[in-house]
Design an enzyme around this catalytic site. Structure first.
Site, PDB file in Angstrom:
ATOM      1  N   ARG A  71      73.652 109.684  44.312  1.00 19.71           N
ATOM      2  CA  ARG A  71      72.559 110.597  44.684  1.00 19.71           C
ATOM      3  C   ARG A  71      71.289 110.193  43.941  1.00 19.71           C
ATOM      4  NH1 ARG A  71      74.060 116.585  43.364  1.00 19.71           N
ATOM      5  NH2 ARG A  71      75.515 116.315  45.089  1.00 19.71           N
ATOM      6  N   ARG A 140      68.429 119.168  37.726  1.00 17.96           N
ATOM      7  CA  ARG A 140      68.665 118.337  38.916  1.00 17.96           C
ATOM      8  C   ARG A 140      67.355 118.058  39.667  1.00 17.96           C
ATOM      9  NH1 ARG A 140      74.030 118.661  40.632  1.00 17.96           N
ATOM     10  NH2 ARG A 140      75.397 118.988  38.843  1.00 17.96           N
ATOM     11  N   LYS A 208      74.999 122.769  35.379  1.00 17.66           N
ATOM     12  CA  LYS A 208      73.815 122.262  36.089  1.00 17.66           C
ATOM     13  C   LYS A 208      72.654 123.255  36.040  1.00 17.66           C
ATOM     14  CE  LYS A 208      76.554 122.075  39.801  1.00 17.66           C
ATOM     15  NZ  LYS A 208      77.058 121.943  41.170  1.00 17.66           N
ATOM     16  N   LYS A 210      68.796 124.085  38.082  1.00 13.49           N
ATOM     17  CA  LYS A 210      68.059 123.729  39.302  1.00 13.49           C
ATOM     18  C   LYS A 210      66.678 124.376  39.343  1.00 13.49           C
ATOM     19  CE  LYS A 210      72.210 122.683  41.770  1.00 13.49           C
ATOM     20  NZ  LYS A 210      73.056 122.883  42.951  1.00 13.49           N
ATOM     21  N   CYS A 432      76.897 121.794  54.719  1.00  9.88           N
ATOM     22  CA  CYS A 432      77.131 120.877  53.593  1.00  9.88           C
ATOM     23  C   CYS A 432      77.951 119.682  54.066  1.00  9.88           C
ATOM     24  CB  CYS A 432      77.856 121.610  52.482  1.00  9.88           C
ATOM     25  SG  CYS A 432      79.601 121.885  52.861  1.00  9.88           S
ATOM     26  N   CYS A 438      83.960 115.115  50.196  1.00 12.53           N
ATOM     27  CA  CYS A 438      83.898 116.087  49.105  1.00 12.53           C
ATOM     28  C   CYS A 438      85.291 116.462  48.606  1.00 12.53           C
ATOM     29  CB  CYS A 438      83.150 117.341  49.549  1.00 12.53           C
ATOM     30  SG  CYS A 438      83.119 118.561  48.236  1.00 12.53           S
ATOM     31  N   CYS A 477      83.435 125.236  51.443  1.00 19.78           N
ATOM     32  CA  CYS A 477      84.085 125.982  50.352  1.00 19.78           C
ATOM     33  C   CYS A 477      83.050 126.941  49.771  1.00 19.78           C
ATOM     34  CB  CYS A 477      84.629 125.013  49.288  1.00 19.78           C
ATOM     35  SG  CYS A 477      83.410 124.503  48.064  1.00 19.78           S
ATOM     36  N   CYS A 481      76.883 124.809  48.706  1.00 23.05           N
ATOM     37  CA  CYS A 481      75.937 123.690  48.686  1.00 23.05           C
ATOM     38  C   CYS A 481      74.875 123.744  49.786  1.00 23.05           C
ATOM     39  CB  CYS A 481      76.690 122.369  48.750  1.00 23.05           C
ATOM     40  SG  CYS A 481      77.768 122.120  47.331  1.00 23.05           S
TER      41      CYS A 481
END
Ligand code: SRM
Ligand code: SF4
Length: 566
Positions: A71, A140, A208, A210, A432, A438, A477, A481
């Site tokens: 990424r 991120r 993380k 954001k 996603c 994934c 899930c 995302c």
């Protein structure tokens, strides 16, 4: 750190403490031609380098086929043409010949095998793009409105987004040594353990982090779903003058099925700051989180839980103490809608930009729709600036009038229309990645979503609602995302071919939706929705959006039914 605290730390925390340079044994494994994958500990370190080890889940029955996802770090999703050409070539040479626009305005390369991994990451760095901190317990990719229609203000906000992004990059030399120079970090174990990042310390963040910017009235970056948000405030007398930003903190999406202690959350208002204070306040929020987040349980480690449990007043005071100044009161402002624009539009400087719908963000070629080839050729011939949107679409910016027609013709030759590209329900929706790459997917998403939208479009057509604006999002899930908990209709994977349906998010992306049905089979999703869509058609007030109708009519009914059964 006391031994008792150390004993409670999660495994990831102990790993970071053991090697704060994040080098692990990555260089050694890369140099070993016999190794087709990296070890478990390095799987955690490599995330900080913007890379995930994955395996093709379609092929699991015949054994694990290891591969990597890479990424990029692309603040505001801005990609100059020359870089895009390099990205395209790298996807063909080392990846699965596709590029994937992400829900945070970045790009991913999938299906990269170990022998091509270093070449791809080095190739990105040669094109002056880094992947460091695109994943991992760090800040991120920073989002910012990509649409040039807001003129000078867009440029100012993108510049601030870049400043924040740069200021929050970790400083370890391991990334450069391993991927650019192709060698191990020349430090002893003791020297590695002694390394301390000036901002992140030895342990980086608990999880993380954001950051997103927004320019009212658009909320194209879903700013309320971020850990840290900046909402631009322009001078009412001169809309090209940026006065500053309302600062938000504590948004997030991820949750786990059956674990009520995990939940999505909308960010709180912290206050207003002038543009010169943006980096200071970002650092203050980040370090306040660094020192107050839960490092014992990764499911409870995001900033949103700090805000939810310690309160916004406490957090604001903590931020002000660290920043060394007080935040002014939040300024009144209205964010009204999502915002991607499609087709050709004039920029304030007289040039043009083209908004292109990219189904589920996947840039690839099919027999009739050769998007990958077209984007490469346009970049080579006309060099527009590409901008990725937070809804996984793409803009071609800074196009001169003379190139506009040639680009339209080139796209048409590749099967791509610039007018009426799709109905609004597709344009505003996203899914996603999910299967097959994934590792956390419970159900299909990217591969299932287009067919589901076909069926939904058919059902809406029968009700005469096919031209309505609808924000529909799907994930494989509950990690969220594609930010499904903000959508008017959210589908969240529960098990193979089973989804929860959530309804009632707002068109302005400031309200969380709520559970409507759980564990519905993929083929029954549209049937489950039909009664509520029919009621929307019959009972809506004026042009009331679907999400607002659900919040006004369906939620009170659900609450009343719950109270009765209690
Ligand atoms: Fe995500 C993990 C893909 C945006 C919440 N996400 C993953 C991983 C890396 C799976 C894994 O950990 O093994 C997925 C890789 C799939 C693949 O094969 O590519 C993955 N996330 C994505 C992307 C590519 C989805 C997309 O279709 O565009 C997005 C990349 C964004 C980027 O460029 O940085 C992506 N992920 C998000 C968002 C949306 C956002 O940030 O605006 C969220 C919800 C917001 C939030 O963070 O609260 C999100 N991803 C998660 C979570 C849940 C985190 C949590 O707090 O519970 C995980 C799981 C985890 O971290 O353990 C996860
Ligand atoms: Fe994977 Fe779940 Fe994220 Fe989808 S929402 S990409 S299935 S982690």
């Amino acid at each position: 750190m006391s031994p008792s605290l150390n004993a409670q730390l999660s495994k990831n925390e102990l790993l970071k403490l053991a090697d704060p340079t994040l080098a692990g044994t990555l260089a050694e494994t890369l140099a070993d031609p016999a190794a087709d994958h990296i070890c478990e500990d390095d799987e955690q370190f490599i995330k900080f380098h913007g890379i995930y080890q994955q395996d093709d889940r379609d092929l699991r029955k015949t054994g694990k086929k290891y591969m990597f996802m890479i990424r990029a770090r692309l603040p505001a999703g801005v990609v100059p043409a020359a870089q895009y050409i390099a990205f395209d070539k790298l996807a063909t040479a080392y990846g699965n010949d596709t590029l994937r626009i992400t829900s945070r305005q970045s790009l991913q390369w999938h299906g990269v095998v170990k022998s091509g991994l270093r070449a791809l990451v080095k190739g990105l760095n040669d094109a002056l793009i880094t992947t460091i901190a695109a994943c991992g317990d760090v800040n991120r990719n920073v989002m910012a409105p990509p649409t040039p229609s807001q003129g000078v203000l867009s440029d100012l906000v993108i510049a601030d987004a870049r400043r924040v992004s740069d200021a929050l990059i970790p400083e370890t030399r391991a990334y450069h040594e391993i991927w650019v120079n192709g060698q191990a970090l020349n430090l002893s174990t003791e020297e590695k353990q002694a390394f301390e990042d000036p901002l992140y310390g030895k342990q980086y963040l608990p999880r993380k982090f954001k950051t997103a910017f927004a320019i009212p009235p658009l909320n194209d970056t879903d700013v309320y779903s971020n850990c840290l948000g900046f909402v631009a405030i322009a001078d009412p007398a001169d809309p090209t003058r940026l006065l500053g930003y309302n600062v938000l903190a504590g948004g997030g999406q991820g949750m786990s099925h059956g674990n009520a202690a995990t939940y999505p959350r909308v960010a709180d208002d912290l206050g207003f700051v002038t543009p010169d204070k943006v980096v200071d306040v970002a650092k203050a929020v980040l370090t306040a989180y660094r020192d107050s987040g839960d490092r014992t349980n990764r499911k409870h480690a995001r900033l949103k839980y700090v805000l939810a449990e310690r309160g916004v007043e406490w957090f604001r005071a903590e931020v002000e103490k660290r920043a060394g100044f007080s935040l002014e009161p939040t300024r009144p402002v209205e964010l009204t809608r999502q915002g991607d624009l499609f087709g050709w539009h004039k920029q304030s400087d007289g040039r043009w930009f083209l908004g292109l719908y990219v189904e589920t963000g996947r840039i690839h070629d099919t027999a009739k729709y050769r998007l990958k080839s077209a984007l490469r050729q346009v970049a080579e011939l006309y060099a527009p600036e590409y901008r990725l949107t937070p809804t996984q679409n793409l803009l071609m910016a800074n196009v001169s009038s003379e190139h506009k027609y040639a680009i339209t013709a080139l796209l048409a030759e590749h099967g791509i229309q610039v007018e009426r590209q799709a109905r609004s329900l597709r344009l505003n929706s996203m899914a996603c990645v999910s299967l097959p790459t994934c590792g956390l997917a419970l159900a299909e998403s990217e591969r299932f979503f287009p067919g589901l939208l076909d069926r939904l479009e058919g059902a809406l057509g029968q009700l005469g609602l096919q031209e309505e604006d609808l924000i529909i999002r799907m994930t494989g899930c509950p990690n969220g995302c594609a930010r499904p908990y903000m959508a008017e209709i959210g589908f969240v994977g529960r098990a193979p071919n089973k989804y929860n349906i959530l309804l009632g998010g707002g068109g302005d992306l400031q309200r969380l939706n709520r559970d409507y049905r759980s564990s519905v089979k993929g083929e029954d999703l549209v049937t489950e929705l039909l009664p509520v869509l029919t009621r929307w058609k019959n009972e809506r007030i004026g042009h009331e959006r679907f999400g607002d109708f659900v919040a006004r009519v369906i939620w009170p009914e659900q609450d009343a039914a719950k109270a009765l059964s209690a």
